[in-house]
Write a protein that holds these residues in place. Structure first.
Motif, mmCIF file in Angstrom:
data_model
loop_
_atom_site.group_PDB
_atom_site.id
_atom_site.type_symbol
_atom_site.label_atom_id
_atom_site.label_comp_id
_atom_site.label_asym_id
_atom_site.label_seq_id
_atom_site.Cartn_x
_atom_site.Cartn_y
_atom_site.Cartn_z
ATOM 1 N N VAL A 22 1.141 -0.454 -0.190
ATOM 2 C CA VAL A 22 -0.476 0.101 -0.346
ATOM 3 C C VAL A 22 1.089 1.068 -0.497
ATOM 4 N N THR A 23 0.700 2.378 -0.615
ATOM 5 C CA THR A 23 0.908 3.778 -0.541
ATOM 6 C C THR A 23 0.375 4.769 0.386
ATOM 7 N N ILE A 24 1.198 5.241 1.422
ATOM 8 C CA ILE A 24 0.103 5.951 2.172
ATOM 9 C C ILE A 24 0.448 7.568 1.935
ATOM 10 N N GLU A 25 -0.414 8.534 1.813
ATOM 11 C CA GLU A 25 0.376 9.531 2.338
ATOM 12 C C GLU A 25 1.678 10.300 3.427
ATOM 13 N N GLY A 26 2.950 10.602 2.889
ATOM 14 C CA GLY A 26 3.604 10.391 4.070
ATOM 15 C C GLY A 26 4.650 9.698 4.877
ATOM 16 N N ILE A 27 4.161 8.984 4.406
ATOM 17 C CA ILE A 27 5.288 7.203 4.683
ATOM 18 C C ILE A 27 6.250 6.651 3.540
ATOM 19 N N ASN A 28 7.634 6.255 4.461
ATOM 20 C CA ASN A 28 8.157 5.955 3.335
ATOM 21 C C ASN A 28 8.400 7.152 2.330
ATOM 22 N N ILE A 29 8.708 8.282 2.337
ATOM 23 C CA ILE A 29 9.116 9.062 1.537
ATOM 24 C C ILE A 29 10.884 8.747 0.968
ATOM 25 N N VAL A 30 10.489 8.839 -0.712
ATOM 26 C CA VAL A 30 11.589 9.333 -1.375
ATOM 27 C C VAL A 30 12.383 9.738 -2.307
ATOM 28 N N LYS A 31 13.061 9.984 -2.622
ATOM 29 C CA LYS A 31 13.450 11.208 -3.731
ATOM 30 C C LYS A 31 13.601 10.477 -5.259
ATOM 31 N N LYS A 32 13.153 10.924 -6.361
ATOM 32 C CA LYS A 32 13.290 11.010 -7.644
ATOM 33 C C LYS A 32 13.659 11.901 -7.981
ATOM 34 N N HIS A 33 14.372 11.490 -9.185
ATOM 35 C CA HIS A 33 14.807 12.601 -9.506
ATOM 36 C C HIS A 33 14.672 12.355 -11.468
ATOM 37 N N ARG A 34 14.024 14.103 -11.545
ATOM 38 C CA ARG A 34 12.908 13.466 -12.838
ATOM 39 C C ARG A 34 14.056 14.240 -13.696
ATOM 40 N N ARG A 35 14.110 13.612 -14.791
ATOM 41 C CA ARG A 35 14.613 14.777 -16.188
ATOM 42 C C ARG A 35 14.006 15.097 -16.592
ATOM 43 N N ALA A 36 14.575 16.598 -16.956
ATOM 44 C CA ALA A 36 12.852 17.370 -18.166
ATOM 45 C C ALA A 36 13.461 16.506 -19.277
ATOM 46 N N ARG A 37 11.923 16.901 -20.032
ATOM 47 C CA ARG A 37 11.529 15.960 -20.857
ATOM 48 C C ARG A 37 11.436 17.164 -22.186
ATOM 49 N N ARG A 38 11.659 18.622 -21.790
ATOM 50 C CA ARG A 38 11.841 19.489 -22.763
ATOM 51 C C ARG A 38 12.673 20.389 -22.775
ATOM 52 N N PRO A 39 12.416 21.023 -23.916
ATOM 53 C CA PRO A 39 13.808 22.263 -22.997
ATOM 54 C C PRO A 39 13.462 23.186 -22.312
ATOM 55 N N GLU A 40 12.414 23.518 -22.707
ATOM 56 C CA GLU A 40 11.428 24.637 -21.329
ATOM 57 C C GLU A 40 11.224 24.067 -19.600
ATOM 58 N N GLU A 41 11.343 22.800 -19.983
ATOM 59 C CA GLU A 41 11.310 22.093 -18.169
ATOM 60 C C GLU A 41 12.735 22.614 -17.887
ATOM 61 N N GLN A 42 12.204 21.502 -16.254
ATOM 62 C CA GLN A 42 13.439 22.099 -15.719
ATOM 63 C C GLN A 42 14.045 20.509 -14.955
ATOM 64 N N SER A 43 15.061 19.871 -15.158
ATOM 65 C CA SER A 43 15.112 18.415 -14.169
ATOM 66 C C SER A 43 15.160 19.554 -12.629
ATOM 67 N N GLN A 44 14.429 18.025 -12.211
ATOM 68 C CA GLN A 44 14.432 18.615 -10.554
ATOM 69 C C GLN A 44 14.324 17.223 -9.958
#
Length: 100
Positions: A22-44
């Motif tokens: 189960v996925t629970i709000e606020g529990i087991n928080i992990v960091k996900k690296h997201r790459r920019a898909r378009r030039p105007e987006e920013q990686s985060q």
């Protein structure tokens, strides 16, 4: 029940039936690296909840608000012979309600 997020409470966001997690709000928080898909987006780097095993989660007693085991109670209506099945707290016997 176990791990870094022991004794924390949260709302169930999603149930993964095939994996038993189960996925629970606020529990087991992990960091996900997201790459920019378009030039105007920013990686985060995003914080997001990851699934937890169902065996490490307990429902809360509606009366006391403490973790409790669950039993099922089957009531039979004498007139219509219709059965209703509900989850109840093992300690207080109060029905455990859920919202969708």
């Amino acid at each position: 029940m176990r791990g870094d997020d022991k004794d924390k409470e949260g709302k169930v966001i999603r149930v993964h039936l095939k994996t038993g997690r189960v996925t629970i709000e606020g529990i087991n928080i992990v960091k996900k690296h997201r790459r920019a898909r378009r030039p105007e987006e920013q990686s985060q780097i995003m914080d997001m909840p990851a699934p937890v095993a169902v065996s490490n989660v307990m429902l809360l007693d509606p009366k006391s608000g403490k973790p409790v085991r669950v039993r099922t109670r089957i009531d039979i209506d004498p007139k219509t012979k219709k059965r209703t099945k509900e989850r109840v707290s093992a300690k207080s016997g109060e029905p455990i309600l859920y919202s969708r």
